[in-house]
Motif scaffolding. Structure first.
Motif, PDB file in Angstrom:
ATOM      1  N   ARG A  86      52.447  38.036  49.643  1.00 43.78           N
ATOM      2  CA  ARG A  86      52.564  38.078  48.176  1.00 43.78           C
ATOM      3  C   ARG A  86      51.868  39.287  47.561  1.00 43.78           C
ATOM      4  O   ARG A  86      50.931  39.823  48.144  1.00 43.78           O
ATOM      5  CB  ARG A  86      51.899  36.830  47.545  1.00 43.78           C
ATOM      6  N   ARG A  87      52.328  39.638  46.376  1.00 42.52           N
ATOM      7  CA  ARG A  87      51.714  40.666  45.516  1.00 42.52           C
ATOM      8  C   ARG A  87      51.613  42.020  46.203  1.00 42.52           C
ATOM      9  O   ARG A  87      50.650  42.747  46.033  1.00 42.52           O
ATOM     10  CB  ARG A  87      50.319  40.220  45.023  1.00 42.52           C
ATOM     11  N   ARG A  88      52.642  42.300  47.001  1.00 36.87           N
ATOM     12  CA  ARG A  88      52.730  43.633  47.597  1.00 36.87           C
ATOM     13  C   ARG A  88      54.054  44.283  47.217  1.00 36.87           C
ATOM     14  O   ARG A  88      54.493  45.221  47.868  1.00 36.87           O
ATOM     15  CB  ARG A  88      52.599  43.536  49.124  1.00 36.87           C
ATOM     16  N   GLY A  89      54.704  43.717  46.200  1.00 39.39           N
ATOM     17  CA  GLY A  89      55.932  44.334  45.712  1.00 39.39           C
ATOM     18  C   GLY A  89      57.197  43.902  46.434  1.00 39.39           C
ATOM     19  O   GLY A  89      58.262  44.484  46.229  1.00 39.39           O
ATOM     20  N   VAL A  90      57.109  42.850  47.290  1.00 38.48           N
ATOM     21  CA  VAL A  90      58.311  42.435  48.036  1.00 38.48           C
ATOM     22  C   VAL A  90      59.376  41.885  47.082  1.00 38.48           C
ATOM     23  O   VAL A  90      60.540  42.299  47.110  1.00 38.48           O
ATOM     24  CB  VAL A  90      57.952  41.393  49.121  1.00 38.48           C
ATOM     25  N   MET A  91      58.973  40.949  46.210  1.00 40.27           N
ATOM     26  CA  MET A  91      59.954  40.409  45.260  1.00 40.27           C
ATOM     27  C   MET A  91      60.528  41.524  44.397  1.00 40.27           C
ATOM     28  O   MET A  91      61.734  41.570  44.153  1.00 40.27           O
ATOM     29  CB  MET A  91      59.325  39.352  44.363  1.00 40.27           C
ATOM     30  N   SER A  92      59.684  42.424  43.934  1.00 35.74           N
ATOM     31  CA  SER A  92      60.173  43.498  43.061  1.00 35.74           C
ATOM     32  C   SER A  92      61.256  44.308  43.762  1.00 35.74           C
ATOM     33  O   SER A  92      62.283  44.645  43.166  1.00 35.74           O
ATOM     34  CB  SER A  92      59.027  44.429  42.657  1.00 35.74           C
ATOM     35  N   ALA A  93      61.036  44.596  45.051  1.00 37.47           N
ATOM     36  CA  ALA A  93      62.041  45.376  45.794  1.00 37.47           C
ATOM     37  C   ALA A  93      63.341  44.586  45.918  1.00 37.47           C
ATOM     38  O   ALA A  93      64.437  45.132  45.751  1.00 37.47           O
ATOM     39  CB  ALA A  93      61.485  45.726  47.177  1.00 37.47           C
ATOM     40  N   ALA A 111      63.834  29.896  36.387  1.00 36.41           N
ATOM     41  CA  ALA A 111      62.578  30.456  36.887  1.00 36.41           C
ATOM     42  C   ALA A 111      61.581  29.338  37.181  1.00 36.41           C
ATOM     43  O   ALA A 111      61.429  28.414  36.383  1.00 36.41           O
ATOM     44  CB  ALA A 111      61.978  31.399  35.854  1.00 36.41           C
ATOM     45  N   SER A 112      60.883  29.445  38.313  1.00 30.48           N
ATOM     46  CA  SER A 112      59.842  28.456  38.591  1.00 30.48           C
ATOM     47  C   SER A 112      58.685  28.622  37.604  1.00 30.48           C
ATOM     48  O   SER A 112      58.027  27.664  37.228  1.00 30.48           O
ATOM     49  CB  SER A 112      59.320  28.607  40.025  1.00 30.48           C
ATOM     50  N   GLU A 113      58.451  29.894  37.201  1.00 32.56           N
ATOM     51  CA  GLU A 113      57.398  30.163  36.216  1.00 32.56           C
ATOM     52  C   GLU A 113      57.906  31.224  35.245  1.00 32.56           C
ATOM     53  O   GLU A 113      58.511  32.217  35.668  1.00 32.56           O
ATOM     54  CB  GLU A 113      56.138  30.662  36.915  1.00 32.56           C
TER      55      GLU A 113
HETATM   56  C1  LIG Z   1      57.045  34.498  42.807  1.00 37.04           C
HETATM   57  C2  LIG Z   1      57.080  35.314  44.093  1.00 37.04           C
HETATM   58  C3  LIG Z   1      58.548  35.395  44.562  1.00 37.04           C
HETATM   59  C4  LIG Z   1      56.535  36.705  43.802  1.00 37.04           C
HETATM   60  O1  LIG Z   1      56.668  37.506  44.954  1.00 37.04           O
HETATM   61  P1  LIG Z   1      55.728  38.806  45.161  1.00 37.04           P
HETATM   62  O2  LIG Z   1      56.302  39.577  46.299  1.00 37.04           O
HETATM   63  O3  LIG Z   1      54.310  38.384  45.246  1.00 37.04           O
HETATM   64  O4  LIG Z   1      55.965  39.582  43.798  1.00 37.04           O
HETATM   65  P2  LIG Z   1      55.604  41.112  43.513  1.00 37.04           P
HETATM   66  O5  LIG Z   1      54.482  41.552  44.413  1.00 37.04           O
HETATM   67  O6  LIG Z   1      56.852  41.936  43.576  1.00 37.04           O
HETATM   68  O7  LIG Z   1      55.099  40.998  42.014  1.00 37.04           O
HETATM   69  C5  LIG Z   1      55.598  41.796  40.977  1.00 37.04           C
HETATM   70  C6  LIG Z   1      54.862  41.471  39.724  1.00 37.04           C
HETATM   71  O8  LIG Z   1      55.158  40.118  39.334  1.00 37.04           O
HETATM   72  C7  LIG Z   1      53.920  39.415  39.139  1.00 37.04           C
HETATM   73  N1  LIG Z   1      54.128  38.007  39.569  1.00 37.04           N
HETATM   74  C8  LIG Z   1      54.468  37.620  40.800  1.00 37.04           C
HETATM   75  N2  LIG Z   1      54.548  36.278  40.838  1.00 37.04           N
HETATM   76  C9  LIG Z   1      54.244  35.833  39.615  1.00 37.04           C
HETATM   77  C10 LIG Z   1      54.154  34.543  39.041  1.00 37.04           C
HETATM   78  N3  LIG Z   1      54.383  33.443  39.778  1.00 37.04           N
HETATM   79  N4  LIG Z   1      53.838  34.455  37.737  1.00 37.04           N
HETATM   80  C11 LIG Z   1      53.601  35.567  37.011  1.00 37.04           C
HETATM   81  N5  LIG Z   1      53.664  36.827  37.508  1.00 37.04           N
HETATM   82  C12 LIG Z   1      53.993  36.948  38.800  1.00 37.04           C
HETATM   83  C13 LIG Z   1      52.933  40.120  40.013  1.00 37.04           C
HETATM   84  O9  LIG Z   1      51.611  39.900  39.588  1.00 37.04           O
HETATM   85  C14 LIG Z   1      53.337  41.563  39.855  1.00 37.04           C
HETATM   86  O10 LIG Z   1      52.846  42.039  38.621  1.00 37.04           O
HETATM   87  P3  LIG Z   1      52.224  43.491  38.484  1.00 37.04           P
HETATM   88  O11 LIG Z   1      53.325  44.427  38.876  1.00 37.04           O
HETATM   89  O12 LIG Z   1      51.842  43.573  37.052  1.00 37.04           O
HETATM   90  O13 LIG Z   1      51.078  43.532  39.450  1.00 37.04           O
HETATM   91  C15 LIG Z   1      56.231  34.669  45.214  1.00 37.04           C
HETATM   92  O14 LIG Z   1      54.887  34.631  44.811  1.00 37.04           O
HETATM   93  C16 LIG Z   1      56.664  33.273  45.608  1.00 37.04           C
HETATM   94  O15 LIG Z   1      57.437  33.129  46.532  1.00 37.04           O
HETATM   95  N6  LIG Z   1      56.169  32.239  44.879  1.00 37.04           N
HETATM   96  C17 LIG Z   1      56.488  30.855  45.155  1.00 37.04           C
HETATM   97  C18 LIG Z   1      57.967  30.545  45.032  1.00 37.04           C
HETATM   98  C19 LIG Z   1      58.512  30.882  43.666  1.00 37.04           C
HETATM   99  O16 LIG Z   1      57.936  30.544  42.648  1.00 37.04           O
HETATM  100  N7  LIG Z   1      59.675  31.550  43.679  1.00 37.04           N
HETATM  101  C20 LIG Z   1      60.396  31.883  42.476  1.00 37.04           C
HETATM  102  C21 LIG Z   1      61.497  30.900  42.328  1.00 37.04           C
HETATM  103  S1  LIG Z   1      62.369  31.089  40.808  1.00 37.04           S
END
Ligand SMILES: CC(C)(COP(=O)(O)OP(=O)(O)OC[C@H]1O[C@@H](n2cnc3c(N)ncnc32)[C@H](O)[C@@H]1OP(=O)(O)O)[C@@H](O)C(=O)NCCC(=O)NCCS
Length: 403
Positions: A86-93, A111-113
């Motif tokens: 988490r928080r390494r930009g994977v979702m963003s990519a 959205a979950s959140e």
């Molecule tokens: C939500 C999730 C997909 C984020 O993945 P990630 O690879 O950590 O996301 P990134 O590193 O690309 O984060 C990009 C930005 O989004 C923010 N972010 C990530 N998850 C967040 C969350 N749950 N709430 C608010 N902000 C969030 C990060 O802080 C980051 O912000 P920044 O650029 O200002 O530092 C991951 O934490 C996860 O799998 N969570 C549990 C399952 C879930 O909720 N999935 C979504 C289903 S709709």
């Protein structure tokens, strides 16, 4: 991120993707044949770290009702990143690439959140209303049900009988996702693991005077006893009614079940007519939350795909940090029946970002709301009011299922 790659999915990813998403969302996945058939590998993106799957996002091929029509919409789902990554930009990519590649002009998701998707240009486009009804106080609709008006269906019969009702709902309300035959099977699947102590799913139907089905409700019950007697719970999953008689009869039935003290329903519209039909609307215990988020991925095509409540002819200056082809000035010209949207060099009447465009697209929110916080700049006096009137719709959008 150097070591983490993103690639298009393949059929063999199904188990890994299911496992990863379940772990990210904190549930034990039970992937089955139906889930495998619904998996569209070419519409999945997979992030890998040394061959290990560490992140996924998927899109489902479905349509969505929008003001004045039903259009293709990428239904984004299964977004998850392994907790160790988490928080390494994977979702963003993953999300950035997905938005740049989807062929549809709009993408939607639940959205979950709420903090996650705004940064990618998604706007919360639909408010959902959740009920936690106090059945002892609510005062249900008072209707006389004639014999034969209400009945039940098996899941097999429901698969044949219910799809046309959902299509009719799509013609009436924006925000409703269409279902293929497989998606209907998924909706009516009734795995024991999904019941969480509740009964098997009941499929209640309403028939008009000719015997045709014009409404249905999907619900479960849960036996419960309180200190003073029966306190069972009704869990309503979906209620679709095409006529007022069906609407009132179905609601009366689920609100008056013997032994029940509460009814939960998460998918009511903000303008749900039920509030007129009960004697104590406060006993519905309404809570409003974001439901469907919408991202415009192709501004011109998206704006031509919907209809407008009043004529509009103005230039929108759109900003979009992720999809360069969306940024710039667009002339939107529409009357009640046609809409054109094309690039222009003319001066803009207002400037807004693609996020606001997504939020107002289904007619559930107004541009005036965003102008009030400075997120929209009006260059021509009256432009915000014109867009507000044109984009609103006589009936609020509703999303009736989490996908
Ligand atoms: C939500 C999730 C997909 C984020 O993945 P990630 O690879 O950590 O996301 P990134 O590193 O690309 O984060 C990009 C930005 O989004 C923010 N972010 C990530 N998850 C967040 C969350 N749950 N709430 C608010 N902000 C969030 C990060 O802080 C980051 O912000 P920044 O650029 O200002 O530092 C991951 O934490 C996860 O799998 N969570 C549990 C399952 C879930 O909720 N999935 C979504 C289903 S709709």
């Amino acid at each position: 991120m150097a070591e983490i790659g993103v690639r298009v999915g393949v059929a063999g990813d199904f188990e890994d993707v299911s496992e990863l998403f379940g772990a990210a969302m904190m549930f034990d996945p039970s992937p089955n044949e139906l889930g495998r058939q619904l998996f569209e590998p070419e519409r999945a993106l997979v992030a890998t770290d040394g061959g290990e799957v560490v992140g996924t996002t998927r899109a489902l091929t479905r349509d969505l009702s929008v003001p004045g029509g039903v259009v293709a919409a990428a239904h984004v789902t299964g977004v998850g990143v392994k907790a160790t990554h988490r928080r390494r930009g994977v979702m963003s990519a993953l999300i950035t690439r997905q938005l740049r590649e989807v062929p549809e002009a709009i993408a939607v998701l639940w959205a979950s959140e709420p903090g996650i998707y705004g940064r990618f240009g998604y706007g919360a486009a639909t408010w959902g209303t959740a009920y936690e009804v106090d059945l002892h106080r609510v005062g249900p609709p008072s209707v006389r049900i004639r014999p034969g008006e209400l009945g039940e269906l098996t899941a097999d019969d429901a698969l044949k009988e219910l799809p046309p009702l959902l299509r009719s709902l799509q013609e009436r309300r924006p925000g409703v996702s269409g279902r293929s035959e497989l998606q209907w099977q998924r909706r009516l699947e009734d795995k024991k693991d999904d019941r969480h102590g509740k009964t098997a799913r009941r499929i209640l139907v309403h028939r008009d005077e000719t015997g045709a089905i014009d409404g249905y409700a999907l619900w479960r019950g849960k036996l419960n006893w309180g200190a003073t007697g029966p306190a069972s719970e009704v869990s309503l999953q979906e209620l679709v009614a095409l006529e007022p008689t069906a609407y009132k009869a179905l609601w009366q039935h689920v609100l008056t079940l013997d032994l029940a003290a509460t009814l939960e329903f998460e998918y009511a519209a903000v303008d749900e007519p039920l509030q007129q039909l009960v004697t104590t609307p406060t006993a519905l215990n309404r809570r409003v939350n974001e439901s469907l988020w919408l991202r415009v991925t192709d501004v011109a095509r998206a704006l031509e795909q919907r209809r407008y409540a009043v004529p509009v002819d103005l230039v929108l200056d759109v900003t979009d940090d992720l999809i360069p082809a969306n940024a710039g000035r667009f002339q939107l010209t529409a009357d009640g029946t046609t809409a054109r949207c094309e690039r222009t060099d003319d001066p803009a009447d207002l400037t807004l970002s693609v996020t606001e465009l997504g939020a107002i697209y289904l007619g559930g929110r107004t541009l005036a709301e965003f102008a009030a916080t400075g997120r929209v700049t009006e260059h021509t006096p009256g432009a915000v009011a014109t867009v507000t009137s044109a984009f609103t719709w006589p009936i609020a959008p509703v999303s009736i299922e989490v996908f």
